[in-house]
Design a protein around this motif. Structure first.
Motif, PDB file in Angstrom:
ATOM      1  N   THR A   1       0.855  -1.186   0.000  1.00  0.00           N
ATOM      2  CA  THR A   1       0.000   0.000   0.000  1.00  0.00           C
ATOM      3  C   THR A   1       0.889   1.234   0.000  1.00  0.00           C
ATOM      4  O   THR A   1       1.786   1.351   0.839  1.00  0.00           O
ATOM      5  CB  THR A   1      -0.920   0.028   1.233  1.00  0.00           C
ATOM      6  N   ASP A   2       0.648   2.139  -0.950  1.00  0.00           N
ATOM      7  CA  ASP A   2       1.382   3.399  -1.043  1.00  0.00           C
ATOM      8  C   ASP A   2       0.373   4.542  -1.032  1.00  0.00           C
ATOM      9  O   ASP A   2      -0.647   4.472  -1.711  1.00  0.00           O
ATOM     10  CB  ASP A   2       2.192   3.476  -2.341  1.00  0.00           C
ATOM     11  N   CYS A   3       0.665   5.582  -0.259  1.00  0.00           N
ATOM     12  CA  CYS A   3      -0.233   6.737  -0.180  1.00  0.00           C
ATOM     13  C   CYS A   3       0.557   8.027  -0.386  1.00  0.00           C
ATOM     14  O   CYS A   3       1.700   8.142   0.060  1.00  0.00           O
ATOM     15  CB  CYS A   3      -0.909   6.820   1.193  1.00  0.00           C
ATOM     16  N   ASN A   4      -0.082   8.987  -1.042  1.00  0.00           N
ATOM     17  CA  ASN A   4       0.414  10.358  -1.095  1.00  0.00           C
ATOM     18  C   ASN A   4      -0.461  11.163  -0.143  1.00  0.00           C
ATOM     19  O   ASN A   4      -1.684  11.179  -0.288  1.00  0.00           O
ATOM     20  CB  ASN A   4       0.332  10.920  -2.514  1.00  0.00           C
ATOM     21  N   ILE A   5       0.159  11.808   0.827  1.00  0.00           N
ATOM     22  CA  ILE A   5      -0.567  12.528   1.870  1.00  0.00           C
ATOM     23  C   ILE A   5      -0.183  14.004   1.811  1.00  0.00           C
ATOM     24  O   ILE A   5       0.996  14.338   1.787  1.00  0.00           O
ATOM     25  CB  ILE A   5      -0.205  11.971   3.266  1.00  0.00           C
ATOM     26  N   SER A   6      -1.199  14.870   1.801  1.00  0.00           N
ATOM     27  CA  SER A   6      -0.977  16.315   1.826  1.00  0.00           C
ATOM     28  C   SER A   6      -1.629  16.878   3.080  1.00  0.00           C
ATOM     29  O   SER A   6      -2.827  16.669   3.303  1.00  0.00           O
ATOM     30  CB  SER A   6      -1.583  16.985   0.596  1.00  0.00           C
ATOM     31  N   ILE A   7      -0.848  17.595   3.869  1.00  0.00           N
ATOM     32  CA  ILE A   7      -1.371  18.245   5.068  1.00  0.00           C
ATOM     33  C   ILE A   7      -1.388  19.742   4.806  1.00  0.00           C
ATOM     34  O   ILE A   7      -0.349  20.353   4.534  1.00  0.00           O
ATOM     35  CB  ILE A   7      -0.523  17.922   6.304  1.00  0.00           C
ATOM     36  N   THR A   8      -2.581  20.330   4.870  1.00  0.00           N
ATOM     37  CA  THR A   8      -2.743  21.772   4.699  1.00  0.00           C
ATOM     38  C   THR A   8      -2.599  22.416   6.063  1.00  0.00           C
ATOM     39  O   THR A   8      -3.378  22.131   6.980  1.00  0.00           O
ATOM     40  CB  THR A   8      -4.115  22.097   4.080  1.00  0.00           C
ATOM     41  N   ILE A   9      -1.605  23.278   6.194  1.00  0.00           N
ATOM     42  CA  ILE A   9      -1.283  23.863   7.488  1.00  0.00           C
ATOM     43  C   ILE A   9      -2.374  24.810   7.974  1.00  0.00           C
ATOM     44  O   ILE A   9      -2.771  24.768   9.131  1.00  0.00           O
ATOM     45  CB  ILE A   9       0.084  24.581   7.420  1.00  0.00           C
ATOM     46  N   GLY A  10      -2.915  25.640   7.093  1.00  0.00           N
ATOM     47  CA  GLY A  10      -3.922  26.622   7.492  1.00  0.00           C
ATOM     48  C   GLY A  10      -5.174  25.993   8.079  1.00  0.00           C
ATOM     49  O   GLY A  10      -5.694  26.440   9.091  1.00  0.00           O
ATOM     50  N   THR A  11      -5.669  24.929   7.434  1.00  0.00           N
ATOM     51  CA  THR A  11      -6.902  24.284   7.911  1.00  0.00           C
ATOM     52  C   THR A  11      -6.619  23.091   8.808  1.00  0.00           C
ATOM     53  O   THR A  11      -7.553  22.496   9.353  1.00  0.00           O
ATOM     54  CB  THR A  11      -7.752  23.802   6.718  1.00  0.00           C
ATOM     55  N   GLN A  12      -5.353  22.721   8.937  1.00  0.00           N
ATOM     56  CA  GLN A  12      -4.930  21.561   9.722  1.00  0.00           C
ATOM     57  C   GLN A  12      -5.724  20.322   9.325  1.00  0.00           C
ATOM     58  O   GLN A  12      -6.285  19.610  10.150  1.00  0.00           O
ATOM     59  CB  GLN A  12      -5.053  21.833  11.218  1.00  0.00           C
ATOM     60  N   SER A  13      -5.743  20.071   8.007  1.00  0.00           N
ATOM     61  CA  SER A  13      -6.463  18.914   7.478  1.00  0.00           C
ATOM     62  C   SER A  13      -5.519  18.081   6.620  1.00  0.00           C
ATOM     63  O   SER A  13      -4.488  18.564   6.162  1.00  0.00           O
ATOM     64  CB  SER A  13      -7.666  19.363   6.650  1.00  0.00           C
ATOM     65  N   ALA A  14      -5.885  16.829   6.441  1.00  0.00           N
ATOM     66  CA  ALA A  14      -5.072  15.923   5.639  1.00  0.00           C
ATOM     67  C   ALA A  14      -5.902  15.325   4.516  1.00  0.00           C
ATOM     68  O   ALA A  14      -7.066  14.971   4.708  1.00  0.00           O
ATOM     69  CB  ALA A  14      -4.509  14.811   6.509  1.00  0.00           C
ATOM     70  N   ASP A  15      -5.314  15.231   3.334  1.00  0.00           N
ATOM     71  CA  ASP A  15      -5.919  14.560   2.188  1.00  0.00           C
ATOM     72  C   ASP A  15      -4.951  13.474   1.739  1.00  0.00           C
ATOM     73  O   ASP A  15      -3.729  13.652   1.810  1.00  0.00           O
ATOM     74  CB  ASP A  15      -6.145  15.530   1.027  1.00  0.00           C
ATOM     75  N   SER A  16      -5.501  12.362   1.263  1.00  0.00           N
ATOM     76  CA  SER A  16      -4.621  11.290   0.813  1.00  0.00           C
ATOM     77  C   SER A  16      -5.205  10.569  -0.390  1.00  0.00           C
ATOM     78  O   SER A  16      -6.414  10.505  -0.574  1.00  0.00           O
ATOM     79  CB  SER A  16      -4.389  10.286   1.942  1.00  0.00           C
ATOM     80  N   VAL A  17      -4.309  10.039  -1.204  1.00  0.00           N
ATOM     81  CA  VAL A  17      -4.659   9.184  -2.331  1.00  0.00           C
ATOM     82  C   VAL A  17      -3.785   7.941  -2.177  1.00  0.00           C
ATOM     83  O   VAL A  17      -2.563   8.041  -2.082  1.00  0.00           O
ATOM     84  CB  VAL A  17      -4.369   9.874  -3.682  1.00  0.00           C
ATOM     85  N   CYS A  18      -4.437   6.769  -2.128  1.00  0.00           N
ATOM     86  CA  CYS A  18      -3.704   5.527  -1.861  1.00  0.00           C
ATOM     87  C   CYS A  18      -3.919   4.509  -2.965  1.00  0.00           C
ATOM     88  O   CYS A  18      -4.984   4.464  -3.586  1.00  0.00           O
ATOM     89  CB  CYS A  18      -4.159   4.933  -0.529  1.00  0.00           C
ATOM     90  N   LYS A  19      -2.893   3.689  -3.196  1.00  0.00           N
ATOM     91  CA  LYS A  19      -2.956   2.575  -4.133  1.00  0.00           C
ATOM     92  C   LYS A  19      -2.527   1.324  -3.392  1.00  0.00           C
ATOM     93  O   LYS A  19      -1.572   1.353  -2.620  1.00  0.00           O
ATOM     94  CB  LYS A  19      -2.031   2.791  -5.316  1.00  0.00           C
ATOM     95  N   SER A  20      -3.247   0.224  -3.638  1.00  0.00           N
ATOM     96  CA  SER A  20      -2.900  -1.047  -3.019  1.00  0.00           C
ATOM     97  C   SER A  20      -2.812  -2.122  -4.084  1.00  0.00           C
ATOM     98  O   SER A  20      -3.547  -2.085  -5.066  1.00  0.00           O
ATOM     99  CB  SER A  20      -3.949  -1.450  -1.972  1.00  0.00           C
ATOM    100  N   ARG A  21      -1.930  -3.067  -3.856  1.00  0.00           N
ATOM    101  CA  ARG A  21      -1.844  -4.209  -4.749  1.00  0.00           C
ATOM    102  C   ARG A  21      -1.414  -5.424  -3.925  1.00  0.00           C
ATOM    103  O   ARG A  21      -0.777  -5.284  -2.882  1.00  0.00           O
ATOM    104  CB  ARG A  21      -0.892  -3.962  -5.915  1.00  0.00           C
ATOM    105  N   VAL A  22      -1.786  -6.599  -4.395  1.00  0.00           N
ATOM    106  CA  VAL A  22      -1.456  -7.839  -3.713  1.00  0.00           C
ATOM    107  C   VAL A  22      -0.779  -8.749  -4.709  1.00  0.00           C
ATOM    108  O   VAL A  22      -1.192  -8.855  -5.861  1.00  0.00           O
ATOM    109  CB  VAL A  22      -2.721  -8.525  -3.144  1.00  0.00           C
ATOM    110  N   LYS A  23       0.267  -9.430  -4.261  1.00  0.00           N
ATOM    111  CA  LYS A  23       0.979 -10.368  -5.116  1.00  0.00           C
ATOM    112  C   LYS A  23       0.940 -11.740  -4.456  1.00  0.00           C
ATOM    113  O   LYS A  23       1.375 -11.892  -3.316  1.00  0.00           O
ATOM    114  CB  LYS A  23       2.427  -9.907  -5.310  1.00  0.00           C
ATOM    115  N   LEU A  24       0.364 -12.718  -5.168  1.00  0.00           N
ATOM    116  CA  LEU A  24       0.356 -14.094  -4.700  1.00  0.00           C
ATOM    117  C   LEU A  24       1.539 -14.823  -5.328  1.00  0.00           C
ATOM    118  O   LEU A  24       1.733 -14.758  -6.530  1.00  0.00           O
ATOM    119  CB  LEU A  24      -0.923 -14.816  -5.118  1.00  0.00           C
ATOM    120  N   ASP A  25       2.344 -15.480  -4.503  1.00  0.00           N
ATOM    121  CA  ASP A  25       3.448 -16.286  -5.016  1.00  0.00           C
ATOM    122  C   ASP A  25       2.907 -17.668  -5.283  1.00  0.00           C
ATOM    123  O   ASP A  25       2.460 -18.349  -4.369  1.00  0.00           O
ATOM    124  CB  ASP A  25       4.589 -16.334  -3.997  1.00  0.00           C
ATOM    125  N   LYS A  26       2.937 -18.048  -6.513  1.00  0.00           N
ATOM    126  CA  LYS A  26       2.368 -19.358  -6.912  1.00  0.00           C
ATOM    127  C   LYS A  26       3.304 -20.476  -6.539  1.00  0.00           C
ATOM    128  O   LYS A  26       4.465 -20.382  -6.497  1.00  0.00           O
ATOM    129  CB  LYS A  26       2.100 -19.382  -8.415  1.00  0.00           C
TER     130      LYS A  26
END
Length: 191
Positions: free
Chosen positions: A166-191
């Protein structure tokens, strides 16, 4: 041995052989269609800002805590057991926070939530060359990485290694003290 008992023995052997072959075919079809191990789905919910404190005088002091919620959905007829791991948050490529994720098992055909809070190390953040420029803009950009290694276990017979990323890009806005994020997940099965 009589001819009649030989004939019965041959019929019994033929029926037993056919039954055995049909049973094997049914088990293979079940495994390939229904019981085949599937990738667990891993979702990261939007990151929430747990705590934010900024003091600019007499010395710059910054404390940031971020809550991350990871949901693992296991569609398999067997459990997904993952090992101890660590979640990392980086600021311009430098790790500024980490949190342990304790090993656990996601039961068959169920959903499991994992929550962790990461406290960002202010000394690593403030000494970064990008920090002052980002403060002027009013947004601090982070990335988070979480990897879970584990096994899918079907009836304690079939075991497959799996890893979720799982990888996320997180942006914290200092003025509003809020966080926004966009995340991607992937799973790999080893056969």
């Amino acid at each position: 041995m009589e001819a009649g008992s030989r004939k019965c023995l041959k019929i019994f052997a033929a029926v037993t052989g056919i039954f055995f072959i049909v049973t094997i075919v049914v088990l293979v079809v079940l495994f390939v269609t229904i019981l085949k191990p599937k990738d667990p789905s891993v979702f990261t919910e939007p990151v929430s800002l747990e705590g934010f404190e900024l003091v600019g005088f007499p010395v710059i002091k910054l404390n940031i805590s971020i809550r991350i919620l990871v949901t693992v959905k296991n569609p398999n007829y067997g459990g997904f057991k993952y090992e101890n791991s660590t979640a990392y948050i980086s600021y311009h490529g430098n790790v500024v926070a980490e949190a342990p994720i304790k090993d656990d098992t996601v039961p068959a055909r169920s959903t499991h939530n994992m929550t962790t809070v990461l406290s960002i190390l202010a000394d690593k953040l403030v000494t970064d060359s990008h920090f002052l420029g980002d403060m002027v803009v009013g947004v601090l950009n982070f990335t988070s990485e979480t990897t879970l290694h584990g096994k899918v276990n079907l009836w304690k017979i079939f075991k497959m290694k799996a890893a979720s990323y799982t990888d996320c890009n997180i942006s914290i806005t200092i003025g509003t003290q809020s966080a926004d994020s966009v995340c991607k997940s992937r799973v790999k099965l080893d056969k």
